[in-house]
Design an enzyme around this catalytic site. Sequence first.
Site, PDB file in Angstrom:
ATOM      1  N   ARG A  72      13.745   9.773  29.197  1.00 50.19           N
ATOM      2  CA  ARG A  72      14.936   9.849  30.453  1.00 50.19           C
ATOM      3  C   ARG A  72      16.267  10.113  30.006  1.00 50.19           C
ATOM      4  O   ARG A  72      17.033  10.969  30.256  1.00 50.19           O
ATOM      5  CB  ARG A  72      14.476   9.505  31.318  1.00 50.19           C
ATOM      6  N   LYS A 233      -6.046  15.357  44.953  1.00 52.14           N
ATOM      7  CA  LYS A 233      -6.673  15.911  46.907  1.00 52.14           C
ATOM      8  C   LYS A 233      -5.689  17.338  46.915  1.00 52.14           C
ATOM      9  O   LYS A 233      -4.148  17.703  46.444  1.00 52.14           O
ATOM     10  CB  LYS A 233      -5.743  15.225  46.885  1.00 52.14           C
ATOM     11  N   GLY A 386       3.471  15.282  37.465  1.00 51.65           N
ATOM     12  CA  GLY A 386       3.856  13.660  36.601  1.00 51.65           C
ATOM     13  C   GLY A 386       1.924  12.995  35.934  1.00 51.65           C
ATOM     14  O   GLY A 386       2.821  13.036  35.019  1.00 51.65           O
ATOM     15  N   GLY A 409       7.485  14.864  42.424  1.00 55.73           N
ATOM     16  CA  GLY A 409       7.500  15.541  43.545  1.00 55.73           C
ATOM     17  C   GLY A 409       8.320  16.927  43.576  1.00 55.73           C
ATOM     18  O   GLY A 409       8.072  17.273  44.385  1.00 55.73           O
TER      19      GLY A 409
HETATM   20  P1  ADP Z   1      -0.165  15.369  39.051  1.00 54.98           P
HETATM   21  O1  ADP Z   1       0.860  14.139  39.331  1.00 54.98           O
HETATM   22  O2  ADP Z   1      -0.303  16.468  37.856  1.00 54.98           O
HETATM   23  O3  ADP Z   1       0.585  16.355  40.185  1.00 54.98           O
HETATM   24  P2  ADP Z   1      -2.395  14.800  40.715  1.00 54.98           P
HETATM   25  O4  ADP Z   1      -1.603  13.712  40.981  1.00 54.98           O
HETATM   26  O5  ADP Z   1      -2.910  16.009  41.740  1.00 54.98           O
HETATM   27  O6  ADP Z   1      -1.378  15.568  39.219  1.00 54.98           O
HETATM   28  O7  ADP Z   1      -4.210  13.712  40.363  1.00 54.98           O
HETATM   29  C1  ADP Z   1      -4.182  13.422  39.069  1.00 54.98           C
HETATM   30  C2  ADP Z   1      -4.770  12.735  39.438  1.00 54.98           C
HETATM   31  O8  ADP Z   1      -6.490  13.201  38.960  1.00 54.98           O
HETATM   32  C3  ADP Z   1      -5.558  12.255  37.648  1.00 54.98           C
HETATM   33  O9  ADP Z   1      -5.621  10.871  38.014  1.00 54.98           O
HETATM   34  C4  ADP Z   1      -7.397  12.625  37.428  1.00 54.98           C
HETATM   35  O10 ADP Z   1      -7.931  11.099  37.380  1.00 54.98           O
HETATM   36  C5  ADP Z   1      -7.491  12.891  38.786  1.00 54.98           C
HETATM   37  N1  ADP Z   1      -8.284  13.554  39.051  1.00 54.98           N
HETATM   38  C6  ADP Z   1      -8.937  15.029  38.433  1.00 54.98           C
HETATM   39  N2  ADP Z   1      -9.910  15.252  38.474  1.00 54.98           N
HETATM   40  C7  ADP Z   1     -10.948  14.376  38.894  1.00 54.98           C
HETATM   41  C8  ADP Z   1     -12.566  15.053  39.698  1.00 54.98           C
HETATM   42  N3  ADP Z   1     -12.746  15.522  38.931  1.00 54.98           N
HETATM   43  N4  ADP Z   1     -12.317  13.294  40.080  1.00 54.98           N
HETATM   44  C9  ADP Z   1     -12.025  12.566  40.561  1.00 54.98           C
HETATM   45  N5  ADP Z   1     -10.320  12.248  40.282  1.00 54.98           N
HETATM   46  C10 ADP Z   1      -9.901  13.347  39.722  1.00 54.98           C
HETATM   47 MG    MG Z   2      -0.146  12.132  40.173  1.00 51.37          MG
END
Ligand code: ADP
Ligand code: MG
Length: 429
Positions: A72, A233, A386, A409
């Site tokens: 960063r 989610k 992230g 975010g």
């Molecule tokens: P980002 O930070 O890139 O927006 P998210 O925070 O939405 O991504 O999601 C990341 C998380 O999703 C990771 O910690 C990963 O372990 C989890 N994940 C991905 N696929 C699955 C799954 N099939 N079951 C449970 N967790 C999952």
């Molecule tokens: Mg995340």
Amino acid sequence: MGFFLIFFRYICIMSFDNDLTKNADPNPLGGIAVHYNKKTIEDMEMTGKRVLVRCDFNVPQDETGAITADGRIVKSLPTIRYLMGVGARVILCSHLGRPKGTVNPKFSLGPVAVRLSELLGQPVTMAMDTVGEDARAQAAALHDGEVLLLENVRFDARETKNDPAFSEALASLAEIYVNDAFGTAHRAHASTAGVAAFLPAVCGYLIGREIDIMGSALQDPKRPFVAVLGGVKVSDKIGVINNLLEKVDTLIIGGAMAYTFDMAKGGAVGASRVETDKLAYAREMMQKAEQMGVKILLPIDNICADRFAADAIPMVCGAKGISDKFMGLDIGPLTVKLFSQAIQNAGTVVWNGPMGVFEFEAFAEGTRAIARAIAQSGAVSIIGGGDSAAAVEQMGFADKMTHISTGGGASLEFLEGLELPGIACLLDK
Ligand code: ADP
Ligand code: MG
């Protein structure tokens, strides 16, 4: 240095000649559309001026306070170097951690000043406070080209409350405000947005690049435009799905999120992570895709296990779905092929959300394969979120991507089509 300036100037020219007009697109979620037409540090006469720069120096540290990753700080250098080079008097500020409005030495920016001095090859002085006597005296004493770092803005409770008195106190240290902290641009805090009410406000190179690349992709993408969404989610990504559906040609859904869509279609998802309260939303989005002529790709096989653990034994579940005792933790090999084919032909790929539980090696292959496919596609590739950014970096594909957003975010809100307060407050061209 010269290379950086030419490179960033090129990006700025590209971005701001694009005729991307403010508020061109009504946002389906009711907010205001993003706008890209912002003044940058190159549009202002900076020589001899005191310039307050909001950076994102929220670096990870170990128990002793040593900085464990300085990415960063490194990413803030082009803006700081430019300002030093034109003889501005540079006053940097940032938050670090969550000191919750009280002075706590554990969250002092002291270690950042030291690292920054090393990187710049010039001493960076550290103020003992943020807007107090020491900060004011040191800011007033700066000479052209010198750099001062204020103490953690979150040592003052008024920062996160976006208190106008604190914004004004920050503004009184300087004559121009530069926001270069994309990671906090979605927060309306005093140092990220409020201060702009009191000073002419422009963006630095880091924010300029973020809004240029992501803005162009959303506004005028090279087609086919493919979005890859995953992660935990559906509820985290409602706005992103909704906004991207109006822009893309193909929407790929993996990660845990896919099981909610799969269940909504009547598929067998076993014990996979599903949000039952989002089934109707998933159906609505699939209908919307059909109306808009957007192709949605869901997993056709999965890597499953009987428990959520690093040492769980992975097995492939095919087209029949996932049986009761098992949960899907990654996309399967046929799905990798299907998704990779769509990615191969893309002109633009936006990726947000890992394809599986990539933190467990046994369930990381889907995410790795999709990262590889994006890296090899030749498409304009943008990684937001992230965890997705961390996965791409860990897996060694970072230098193959067009852009990895510095804001988790903030990049999500940008992809949702929302206007970020830390960008909205900047002067238009
Ligand atoms: P980002 O930070 O890139 O927006 P998210 O925070 O939405 O991504 O999601 C990341 C998380 O999703 C990771 O910690 C990963 O372990 C989890 N994940 C991905 N696929 C699955 C799954 N099939 N079951 C449970 N967790 C999952
Ligand atoms: Mg995340």
